[in-house]
Design a protein around this motif. Structure first.
Motif, mmCIF file in Angstrom:
data_model
loop_
_atom_site.group_PDB
_atom_site.id
_atom_site.type_symbol
_atom_site.label_atom_id
_atom_site.label_comp_id
_atom_site.label_asym_id
_atom_site.label_seq_id
_atom_site.Cartn_x
_atom_site.Cartn_y
_atom_site.Cartn_z
ATOM 1 N N ASN A 102 0.934 -1.234 -0.011
ATOM 2 C CA ASN A 102 -0.069 0.001 -0.025
ATOM 3 C C ASN A 102 0.901 1.283 -0.191
ATOM 4 O OD1 ASN A 102 -2.201 -1.259 0.081
ATOM 5 N ND2 ASN A 102 -2.687 -1.084 2.352
ATOM 6 N N THR A 165 0.224 0.412 6.847
ATOM 7 C CA THR A 165 0.178 1.225 5.599
ATOM 8 C C THR A 165 0.691 2.646 6.101
ATOM 9 O OG1 THR A 165 -1.912 0.272 4.640
ATOM 10 C CG2 THR A 165 -1.154 2.551 3.773
ATOM 11 N N ARG A 169 3.864 3.846 4.232
ATOM 12 C CA ARG A 169 3.824 5.321 3.442
ATOM 13 C C ARG A 169 4.656 6.294 3.890
ATOM 14 N NH1 ARG A 169 0.962 10.394 1.718
ATOM 15 N NH2 ARG A 169 2.069 10.767 3.586
#
Lengths: 288, 373
Positions: A102, A165, A169
């Motif tokens: 992700n 995530t 990220r």
């Protein structure tokens, strides 16, 4: 500014004294657990909680591990310990990989609306566990996973993805995009770049993610108690059953041993990977 | 059809257009430099050639084949990035062989190629190190080595030297030029450094505001800029661009520049200087462009010039720079820099006789900024 000053030896002493006191303060519970888990029950009930055992015995450990009455049968904690591992290892692995994927897509293949989607994923971090109990039970039922270890893995993956995530990220945001472009020109595809370039460079954040997820999933009680059956209960639920069992006398020494067994894996993970934990949390804040 | 054709290529992000219709043709073996200030669209154009950015409209062809929809890996190009973009988790050897591995080159062949490239770039001693253990110059070499293994049709360089310190930059510049001479591969090179552009290229495209302002050989760009932007951007110190008026003199037109004390300097700007017909421009406001090396002392002026003219001007500042002495004067209301010989006798606060090489002088339209003569 003064150069390195020689500190007052009495001040030093006071400092160590205070630090030592706090260490004792924090370690006392662990001490009590440890020594009592090596005592026969009689020594505890006769009132010597803090004293060292007069008669060292490993029987409580054996009992907690393989003989204690936890569920219907006297199996000890062993099967539940195994259940917990069967749950935690796939859950952590899947959640970490999905989080990394992700993060990779959200930063290096960002598309129209990707920030919004990230916002929604983040939202998952703030949903309290209790809110999803009933919908999740229904979902697990529909999926045919109710009361099974894979069901628990599924629940934890769903809950963990938000965090993993977020971690990945933020880590990949500072990962140079030129590397991805260079790999594209070299002829690497989407997944090759992920496996060969991104993941191998994600050590610190992967460790943070694994420790976080492992500790949370291992220690989780609510989902374990709600979504498991007798044969799929994780360690935490079993420990509760052991301690709460109402038959016979309370075997405190066995409870202590069981509690330590339950805490060992998270302790081990932290000791082994802990030094990366701080490094991972700090990465990106300092150049280097 | 040329080797690389860029035909009416544009790039927009939503409503924002960053590159206007661009037409460039590059012949095989050329060294084209895209130069301009940041935000001029040069890197965007390079990324479009590489396939890392889509082409909004128009076409990019390599060897006559339309590339718009072709993936970067299949364009047979190699690119060197500003940050080198070496894979931090692989050794130098791994970095160099990664591309070949992706292309399915068998292992013995890869080893052979790595040895070849390592020899060429002198990176053999650190083949088994990680990029983090290398200096800037060494990383730069590895990045080039990685590009070289592909035997590409086209080399793309995206500001490859701007992360290096000044000395290393000059060394690597020479090495890149040597490499080009040795290999003869076509190169497109992006930089904001006009010196790099002039020294490396066979042709330069000067870009500004999403447009190619001028495309030409270094000599054309330097000596015949088409507008004030190109004239001012290329060259260091940059060209003096001074407000002036055209006057009808005894022997043709003259350029009139104001001294700080309101007296005028008049310099003939006639047949020897330009082919342009200025006969009906008496009284017209112009921008007079002259490079520092054409504003010098009498001994420093090139003897070959047909049109050396002298004028006494008050010197504001004298800056000895070793090989030359730079002198600042005020002319046409602006600072003008002259480049004198090291031992010229200019003194701040006194007048000095300057030699204007009018063969090298130019006139621009202050409105359109375009070259008049």
């Amino acid at each position: 500014m003064s150069t390195a000053t020689r500190s007052n030896p009495w001040g030093r002493l006071a400092l160590y004294l205070v630090l030592g006191l706090f260490c004792i303060y924090y370690l006392t519970p662990l001490y009590v657990m440890l020594i009592n888990s090596f005592k026969p029950l009689g020594e505890i009930t006769s009132g010597g909680m803090v004293a060292l055992p007069q008669d060292w015995t490993s029987e409580p450990w054996q009992k907690a591990w393989s003989e204690a009455q936890v569920g219907v049968e006297a199996t000890g904690l062993r099967p539940y310990f195994i259940n917990s591992f069967l749950m935690v290892i796939p859950a952590v692995a899947i959640t970490t990989i999905l989080g990394a994927l992700n993060g990779y897509v959200l930063t290096k293949w960002s598309f129209r609306g990707s920030t919004l989607i990230f916002g929604f994923i983040l939202f998952g971090c703030f949903i309290p566990f209790q809110v999803v109990l009933i919908p999740m039970a229904r979902t697990l039922g529909l999926l045919g996973l109710a009361g099974s270890v894979p069901g628990l893995v599924f629940v934890h993956v769903v809950y963990g993805i938000s965090f993993s995530t977020l971690y990945f990220r933020n880590y990949y945001t500072s990962f140079p995009t030129e590397l991805v472009r260079a790999a594209q020109i070299d002829g690497a595809g989407f997944f090759t770049i992920f496996w060969r370039i991104m993941l191998p460079s994600s050590g610190p954040i992967a460790v943070v993610c694994v420790i976080w997820l492992f500790t949370n999933i291992w220690n989780d009680f609510l989902f374990g108690a709600s979504f498991s059956d007798f044969d799929s209960q994780p360690m935490t639920v079993a420990l509760n059953n052991l301690v709460q069992s109402s038959t016979g006398v309370k075997e405190y020494n066995v409870h202590f041993a069981g509690a330590i067994i339950a805490a060992l894996p998270t302790l081990l993970v932290y000791v082994v990977a802990g030094r990366f934990f701080v490094r991972g949390l700090m990465s990106g804040s300092v150049k280097g | 059809m040329s080797f690389l054709d860029i035909e009416n290529a544009t790039k927009s992000y939503g409503a924002a257009r960053v590159l206007n219709e661009t037409n460039i043709s590059v012949e095989e073996g050329e060294f084209l430099v895209l130069v301009g200030p940041s935000g001029c669209g040069k890197s965007t154009l390079l990324n479009m050639i590489a396939g890392l950015e889509t082409v909004t409209s128009g076409e990019i062809r390599i060897r006559g084949k339309r590339m718009n929809e072709v993936k970067p890996a299949e364009r047979n190009i190699a690119m060197v990035f500003q940050s080198y973009a070496l894979y931090p988790n692989m050794t130098v050897r791994g970095n160099i062989s990664f591309g070949m591995e992706m292309q399915g080159v068998p292992k013995p062949e890869r080893e052979k190629k790595i040895a070849e490239v390592a020899d060429l770039l002198q990176i053999k001693p650190f083949l088994d190190r990680k990029p983090g253990q290398l200096s800037g110059g060494q990383r730069q070499r590895v990045a080039m080595g990685r590009a070289l293994t592909r035997d590409p049709d086209l080399f793309l360089f995206d500001e490859p030297l701007s992360n290096l310190d000044a000395k290393l930059r000059v060394d690597m510049r020479t090495e890149i030029k040597k490499l080009h001479q040795k290999l003869g591969t076509t190169i497109v090179y992006v930089t904001h450094d006009q010196i790099e552009a002039l020294t490396l290229s066979t042709r330069i495209a000067v870009m500004f505001g999403g447009d190619v302002q001028q495309l030409g050989t270094p000599d054309e760009i330097y000596n015949n800029p088409v507008n004030m932007f190109v004239a001012g951007f290329m060259g260091s110190p940059s060209m003096n661009l001074l407000a002036a008026t055209l006057r009808q003199g005894a022997d043709g037109m003259e350029v009139e520049l104001a001294r700080p004390d309101a007296s005028k300097v008049r310099l003939p700007f006639s047949a020897a200087t330009t082919q342009a017909d200025l006969s009906d421009m008496d009284g017209r406001e112009v921008v007079f462009g002259i490079r520092p090396e054409a504003l010098t002392d009498s001994e420093g002026a090139t003897p070959a010039s047909q049109a050396i003219h002298y004028a006494d001007i008050l010197v504001d500042v004298v800056e000895p720079a070793g090989s030359d002495t730079f002198v600042t004067v005020t002319l046409g209301g602006k600072d003008a820099i002259g480049r004198l010989r090291a031992n010229a006798k200019a003194v701040a606060g006194k007048t000095f006789t300057f030699a204007f090489d009018m063969e090298k002088a130019m006139l621009f339209d202050p409105e359109t900024q375009q070259r008049i003569a």
